[in-house]
Design an enzyme around this catalytic site. Structure first.
Site, PDB file in Angstrom:
ATOM      1  CB  CYS A 283      -1.301   0.199   1.090  1.00 19.12           C
ATOM      2  SG  CYS A 283      -2.061   1.426   1.505  1.00 19.12           S
ATOM      3  CB  CYS A 286      -0.551   2.059   5.540  1.00 19.55           C
ATOM      4  SG  CYS A 286      -1.014   0.559   5.421  1.00 19.55           S
ATOM      5  CB  CYS A 389      18.677   6.568   6.068  1.00 16.74           C
ATOM      6  SG  CYS A 389      18.641   5.630   4.828  1.00 16.74           S
ATOM      7  CG  LEU A 391      14.954   6.190  -0.965  1.00 21.66           C
ATOM      8  CD1 LEU A 391      16.233   4.591  -1.642  1.00 21.66           C
ATOM      9  CD2 LEU A 391      13.905   4.021  -0.407  1.00 21.66           C
ATOM     10  CB  THR A 392      15.280   9.784  -4.721  1.00 21.96           C
ATOM     11  OG1 THR A 392      15.673  10.787  -4.163  1.00 21.96           O
ATOM     12  CG2 THR A 392      13.407  10.071  -5.523  1.00 21.96           C
ATOM     13  N   GLY A 400      15.011  15.872 -10.030  1.00 25.72           N
ATOM     14  CA  GLY A 400      15.297  17.247  -9.073  1.00 25.72           C
ATOM     15  C   GLY A 400      15.218  16.931  -7.732  1.00 25.72           C
ATOM     16  CE  LYS A 403      21.703  18.186  -7.610  1.00 29.41           C
ATOM     17  NZ  LYS A 403      22.653  19.475  -9.267  1.00 29.41           N
ATOM     18  CD  GLU A 423      24.805   7.711  10.905  1.00 25.63           C
ATOM     19  OE1 GLU A 423      24.728   6.961  11.246  1.00 25.63           O
ATOM     20  OE2 GLU A 423      23.551   7.905  11.139  1.00 25.63           O
ATOM     21  CB  SER A 427      23.938   4.396  -0.904  1.00 20.21           C
ATOM     22  OG  SER A 427      23.244   5.838  -1.240  1.00 20.21           O
ATOM     23  CB  SER A 436      25.672  17.368  -7.832  1.00 12.43           C
ATOM     24  OG  SER A 436      24.839  17.741  -8.686  1.00 12.43           O
TER      25      SER A 436
END
Length: 525
Positions: A283, A286, A389, A391-392, A400, A403, A423, A427, A436
């Site tokens: 889902c 949630c 941590c 993440l996209t 974009g 950034k 930290e 990755s 960048s």
């Protein structure tokens, strides 16, 4: 512990367990005679059965001969295995079967290829150990050649000088010519209608279905491919049902997330009953994970979530950021960490989410707020880390949003009046994004700077970037020089002009507006 002597016998899968060691030299002549007769009798029985199978197969000319992987003959033999002592052989075979049934309680022996010395040569004088061309067995050894020599000598009465000189059967040569002719007749250049059919199939189904394979190769090769594909699928299913999948292997290959189907990159420690599935259904609001499309459809019909839990601290246009406390919304944050581990290699936080705050970025439409990415940070960081941590989601990469998340983390550091840094370790994609971003921040600062002397400390206080990160970025841009005992920052106008031209083309749609932030630093934990 002394080694137990073994007699040659037939294993359950059709391979022979033979023991051509030096033990037979120490035994009596009578035992050696019995063992030899046992080997000869059982081997001759097997040869007679194989010869009958070959005779039956010759009546069907259209069926192709079996390949070496099928343990079939490569040539037809003219040896007559009939003997007046057939009744004696059958009685001896019954005695052997009784002996094997009485020893059935013993542990199963190792197979022949696990214990035999493959460097041995056939003991029969004049044999070159090439008897494998007579018997196309998967497991060929000099021991098999020796048994073959003994059978031929006993039945025919003459010792074979070389078993490698036996030519292929005429039926095999005809089948080979037939296959060659089938491959030669195939039109290697696809017709126009075939090309259009391929294009329509790809546009209609994409990568969700197997591409059309007709007219790509010959019918014979396509049939072989289909058989190999079916056999590999059956073997994989057997391994999965028997539970022989190695622990820790990533069996989750794809996840269904909203209207997207995403390929995973790394292993994530989901519960075992879910980790062994090839596809996981989630889902998108949630982040609950399910086993099938039916369960997901029923869940979506009654799920009341349309955005992440927590407080919405930023909104501009369709972009929103929610602050989620790991202590108050533990299940959601744990599901978010498990989802992130599918696309991050160095992530180690899964279930201990209480000491962290999660900042979730979403994109809104008429169905709800869809997850774009997130970053987490410690509530109390002694090293002033502003990101633990980040993440996209793969469907929003290279647009974009990465950034924007980094810029938002430094905006929070500015409000807290602190200097932040991510930290380590980062990755691979995270390191590229941060380098960048640091480059863009420094070039923007130098573009707007009107003074004569530049201080790294002033840059750090203005941008909230750690001085160590500033120095490493200046070195990578070759803008930091050492001259007469001092470090000088060079203002390279060519880099600044290049950045400015790209900034104008890109526009300001994917930027963070500090005035849209409604947030104050949390007090305590």
């Amino acid at each position: 512990m002394p080694r137990r002597k073994r007699n040659a016998c037939s294993s359950s899968d059709g391979t022979e367990d033979s023991d051509f060691s030096a033990d037979h030299t120490d035994s009596s002549e009578s035992d050696a005679h019995v063992n030899k007769n046992t080997r000869l009798t059982r081997s001759s029985l097997r040869l007679s059965q194989n010869s009958q199978d070959v005779k039956q197969a010759t009546d069907q000319d259209e069926s192709p001969p079996r390949t070496p992987t099928g343990n079939a003959h490569s040539s037809e033999s003219d040896i007559d295995v009939s003997s007046p002592n057939v009744s004696h052989d059958e009685s001896l075979a019954k005695e052997l079967s009784l002996r094997e049934s009485s020893l059935a309680h013993r542990p199963k022996r190792r197979r022949f290829h696990e214990s035999y010395n493959f460097n041995m040569k056939c003991p029969t004088p004049g044999c070159n150990s090439l008897g494998k061309q007579l018997f196309y067995t998967v497991l060929y050894t000099p021991a098999v050649c020796a048994i073959t020599c003994a059978i031929v000598t006993a039945v025919v009465g003459t010792r074979p000088h070389s078993l490698s000189c036996i030519a292929p059967a005429e039926r095999q040569l005809c089948y080979k010519e037939k296959v060659t002719e089938m491959r030669r007749k195939r039109n290697s250049t696809p017709l126009k209608e075939h090309k259009e059919k391929y294009v329509e199939h790809r546009q209609a189904h994409g990568a969700s279905r197997e591409p059309l394979l007709e007219n790509i190769t010959s019918d014979y090769d396509l049939e072989l491919f289909r058989k190999a594909q079916a056999r590999a699928s059956d073997d994989l299913e057997k391994l999965r049902l028997q539970g022989q999948v190695s622990e820790g292997s990533n069996m989750i290959k794809t996840i269904v997330f909203g209207r997207y189907e995403l390929d995973t990159w790394y292993h994530s420690p989901y519960p075992e009953e879910y980790a062994r599935l090839g596809r996981l259904y989630m889902c998108e609001f949630c982040l609950k994970y399910m086993k099938s499309q039916t369960i997901l459809r029923r869940h979506m019909a009654k799920c009341v979530w349309k955005h992440p839990p927590g407080d919405e601290i930023y909104r501009k246009g369709v972009i929103s950021v929610f602050e989620v406390d790991g202590k108050k919304n533990k299940i959601y944050c744990q599901n978010l960490c498990l989802l992130a581990k599918l696309f991050l290699d160095h992530k180690t936080l899964y279930y201990d989410v209480e000491p962290f705050l999660f900042y979730v970025m979403t994109e809104a439409d008429n169905t709800g707020c869809h997850l774009v990415g997130y970053f987490s940070k410690e509530k109390n960081s002694f090293l002033n880390y502003n990101v633990s941590c980040i993440l996209t989601m793969p469907q929003y990469m290279r647009q974009g949003y990465g950034k924007m998340l980094i810029d938002f983390s430094y905006l929070l550091s500015k409000v807290e009046e602190k200097v932040g840094s991510p930290e380590r370790p980062l990755s691979d994609l995270g390191l590229i994004s941060y380098r960048s971003y640091w480059k863009e921040v420094l070039l923007r600062y130098l573009y707007n700077f009107q003074g004569k002397e530049i201080s790294i400390k002033e840059i750090s206080q203005e941008t909230a970037v750690n001085p160590v990160d500033i120095v490493s970025t200046l070195q990578s841009l070759q803008m930091l020089k050492y001259w007469k005992g001092k470090h000088l920052v060079l203002k390279r106008q060519d880099l600044i002009d290049d950045w400015r031209s790209k900034e104008i083309k890109r526009g300001s749609s994917k930027t963070i507006d500090p005035t849209a932030l409604k947030w104050s630093p949390p007090k305590g934990t």
